[in-house]
Design an enzyme around this catalytic site. Structure first.
Site, PDB file in Angstrom:
ATOM      1  N   SER A 191       0.863  -1.181   0.000  1.00 58.67           N
ATOM      2  CA  SER A 191       0.000   0.000   0.000  1.00 58.67           C
ATOM      3  C   SER A 191       0.897   1.227   0.000  1.00 58.67           C
ATOM      4  O   SER A 191       2.074   1.139   0.374  1.00 58.67           O
ATOM      5  CB  SER A 191      -0.862   0.002   1.271  1.00 58.67           C
ATOM      6  OG  SER A 191      -1.443   1.278   1.484  1.00 58.67           O
ATOM      7  N   TYR A 227      -2.779  -1.277  10.515  1.00 62.38           N
ATOM      8  CA  TYR A 227      -2.734  -1.467   9.056  1.00 62.38           C
ATOM      9  C   TYR A 227      -1.413  -0.941   8.476  1.00 62.38           C
ATOM     10  O   TYR A 227      -0.727  -1.637   7.716  1.00 62.38           O
ATOM     11  CB  TYR A 227      -3.925  -0.752   8.419  1.00 62.38           C
ATOM     12  CG  TYR A 227      -4.025  -0.899   6.913  1.00 62.38           C
ATOM     13  CD1 TYR A 227      -4.671  -2.004   6.343  1.00 62.38           C
ATOM     14  CD2 TYR A 227      -3.498   0.058   6.056  1.00 62.38           C
ATOM     15  CE1 TYR A 227      -4.772  -2.136   4.965  1.00 62.38           C
ATOM     16  CE2 TYR A 227      -3.595  -0.067   4.673  1.00 62.38           C
ATOM     17  CZ  TYR A 227      -4.245  -1.167   4.129  1.00 62.38           C
ATOM     18  OH  TYR A 227      -4.349  -1.293   2.759  1.00 62.38           O
TER      19      TYR A 227
HETATM   20  P1  NAD Z   1     -11.340  -6.089  -0.348  1.00 63.49           P
HETATM   21  O1  NAD Z   1     -11.909  -5.972   1.015  1.00 63.49           O
HETATM   22  O2  NAD Z   1     -12.261  -6.102  -1.515  1.00 63.49           O
HETATM   23  O3  NAD Z   1     -10.408  -7.355  -0.486  1.00 63.49           O
HETATM   24  C1  NAD Z   1      -9.757  -8.001   0.565  1.00 63.49           C
HETATM   25  C2  NAD Z   1      -9.970  -9.492   0.372  1.00 63.49           C
HETATM   26  O4  NAD Z   1      -9.218 -10.206   1.365  1.00 63.49           O
HETATM   27  C3  NAD Z   1     -11.439  -9.901   0.557  1.00 63.49           C
HETATM   28  O5  NAD Z   1     -11.834 -10.632  -0.604  1.00 63.49           O
HETATM   29  C4  NAD Z   1     -11.434 -10.782   1.782  1.00 63.49           C
HETATM   30  O6  NAD Z   1     -12.374 -11.848   1.728  1.00 63.49           O
HETATM   31  C5  NAD Z   1     -10.006 -11.312   1.758  1.00 63.49           C
HETATM   32  N1  NAD Z   1      -9.562 -11.808   3.047  1.00 63.49           N
HETATM   33  C6  NAD Z   1      -9.700 -11.209   4.283  1.00 63.49           C
HETATM   34  N2  NAD Z   1      -9.198 -11.983   5.245  1.00 63.49           N
HETATM   35  C7  NAD Z   1      -8.715 -13.097   4.627  1.00 63.49           C
HETATM   36  C8  NAD Z   1      -8.076 -14.267   5.093  1.00 63.49           C
HETATM   37  N3  NAD Z   1      -7.826 -14.445   6.389  1.00 63.49           N
HETATM   38  N4  NAD Z   1      -7.727 -15.216   4.186  1.00 63.49           N
HETATM   39  C9  NAD Z   1      -7.963 -15.033   2.863  1.00 63.49           C
HETATM   40  N5  NAD Z   1      -8.573 -13.951   2.368  1.00 63.49           N
HETATM   41  C10 NAD Z   1      -8.943 -12.974   3.245  1.00 63.49           C
HETATM   42  O7  NAD Z   1     -10.314  -4.872  -0.479  1.00 63.49           O
HETATM   43  P2  NAD Z   1      -9.176  -4.579  -1.566  1.00 63.49           P
HETATM   44  O8  NAD Z   1      -9.072  -3.128  -1.659  1.00 63.49           O
HETATM   45  O9  NAD Z   1      -9.397  -5.360  -2.809  1.00 63.49           O
HETATM   46  O10 NAD Z   1      -7.878  -5.103  -0.805  1.00 63.49           O
HETATM   47  C11 NAD Z   1      -6.961  -6.021  -1.376  1.00 63.49           C
HETATM   48  C12 NAD Z   1      -5.554  -5.690  -0.910  1.00 63.49           C
HETATM   49  O11 NAD Z   1      -5.177  -4.422  -1.449  1.00 63.49           O
HETATM   50  C13 NAD Z   1      -5.386  -5.572   0.599  1.00 63.49           C
HETATM   51  O12 NAD Z   1      -4.152  -6.152   0.986  1.00 63.49           O
HETATM   52  C14 NAD Z   1      -5.358  -4.078   0.823  1.00 63.49           C
HETATM   53  O13 NAD Z   1      -4.645  -3.721   1.985  1.00 63.49           O
HETATM   54  C15 NAD Z   1      -4.651  -3.616  -0.435  1.00 63.49           C
HETATM   55  N6  NAD Z   1      -4.844  -2.203  -0.747  1.00 63.49           N
HETATM   56  C16 NAD Z   1      -6.033  -1.721  -1.176  1.00 63.49           C
HETATM   57  C17 NAD Z   1      -6.162  -0.362  -1.483  1.00 63.49           C
HETATM   58  C18 NAD Z   1      -7.433   0.224  -1.995  1.00 63.49           C
HETATM   59  O14 NAD Z   1      -7.477   1.456  -2.186  1.00 63.49           O
HETATM   60  N7  NAD Z   1      -8.466  -0.511  -2.267  1.00 63.49           N
HETATM   61  C19 NAD Z   1      -5.069   0.477  -1.318  1.00 63.49           C
HETATM   62  C20 NAD Z   1      -3.863  -0.055  -0.860  1.00 63.49           C
HETATM   63  C21 NAD Z   1      -3.756  -1.390  -0.589  1.00 63.49           C
END
Ligand code: NAD
Length: 269
Positions: free
Chosen positions: A154, A167
């Site tokens: 991130s 986080y």
């Molecule tokens: P999201 O909530 O749609 O996706 C997260 C996924 O992780 C979900 O599908 C959830 O079911 C899964 N998950 C949670 N706990 C789990 C576990 N114990 N085992 C397996 N799967 C698990 O959100 P996202 O934005 O798609 O996030 C995906 C990644 O991207 C994360 O690591 C997040 O920190 C990172 N991220 C997202 C953003 C953003 O702006 N959306 C920015 C920076 C980083």
């Protein structure tokens, strides 16, 4: 799309929504067979929907339930995938969540919840992937690298984030874990990199872009003046997984529309 990942097996964790779903679609479009991981029975339907999308576009894959914070489940997932497909070529360590709180009120449970999934989960999956890459050895007919790991970090591996200390700490930890694994296994031609997304429209940050007013405030942090979409991350993941990036290891590729450029300084400094 160019089939740059043809014949390769990719595990994408947390792939039943958001960035993981988008990355799964992009890797499959590039020819990889994708394991669409999801954590619990309740996420199975969403994972199946992602797989259907992949198949409708001519791709291949399976869904697989596994909580990445549980060592036995992670080991079983890798063993089952290797038994079914022969090996793993690409791991996208994407699963992650937020469990926010003002720091003085943060319980140990909230701390452990986020560290356990975001950081320890990435460790457990990366370790199994490395073990499999070492067991299998080079496969030059599929890729110049013996294996590729992409960690979803991130902008908060670099930008401090008040109210989200667990986080931000998990993402800072991912950065040093990624670099240390990359250093250890570069001689074995295993490449390990991170993607550092900025603000991408997914369920994790829905409230930050759900209304025009919220989106306007968010855009103040993004010099490129648009909120990212999962396809932006999917394209970066395909590049990092493919031989196009064969000389790239140990980096975080920020895909953030310039969020890490400290836009607050553009008119004040
Ligand atoms: P999201 O909530 O749609 O996706 C997260 C996924 O992780 C979900 O599908 C959830 O079911 C899964 N998950 C949670 N706990 C789990 C576990 N114990 N085992 C397996 N799967 C698990 O959100 P996202 O934005 O798609 O996030 C995906 C990644 O991207 C994360 O690591 C997040 O920190 C990172 N991220 C997202 C953003 C953003 O702006 N959306 C920015 C920076 C980083």
């Amino acid at each position: 799309m160019d089939q740059k990942l043809k014949g390769q097996i990719a595990i994408v964790t947390g792939a039943s929504s958001g960035i993981g779903a988008g990355v799964s679609n992009s890797l499959a479009a590039a020819g990889a067979t994708v394991v669409v991981n999801h954590p619990v029975a309740a996420t199975k339907d969403a994972a199946e929907a992602v797989l259907t999308e992949i198949k409708n576009a001519g791709g291949a894959g399976i869904t697989y339930q596994c909580d990445v914070s549980k060592e036995d489940e992670v080991q079983k997932m890798f063993a089952d995938v290797v038994a079914q497909f022969g090996t793993v070529d690409i791991l996208v360590n994407n699963a992650g969540l937020q469990d926010d709180s003002p720091f003085q009120e943060m319980t140990l449970q909230k701390w452990n919840h986020v560290i356990g999934i975001n950081l320890t989960g990435q460790f457990l999956c990366a370790r199994e992937a490395i073990r499999e890459f070492l067991r299998r050895g080079p496969a030059p007919e599929r890729s110049r690298a013996t294996g590729k790991i992409i960690c979803m970090s991130s902008v908060h591996e670099e930008i401090p984030w008040a109210g989200h200390v667990n986080y931000a700490t998990s993402k800072g930890g991912i950065m040093m874990m990624m670099k240390s694994i990359a250093q250890e296994f570069a001689p074995m031609k295993i490449r390990v990199n991170s993607i550092g997304p900025g603000a991408i429209k997914t369920p994790i940050n829905h409230s930050a872009w759900a209304t025009p007013a919220a989106e306007k405030t968010l855009l103040e942090l993004i010099p490129y003046n648009r909120v990212g979409v999962v396809e932006d991350i999917g394209a970066a993941a395909v590049w990092l997984a493919s031989d196009d990036s064969d000389y790239v290891t140990g980096i975080t590729l920020f895909v953030d529309g310039g969020m890490t450029l400290y836009p607050g300084f553009s008119t004040n400094g």
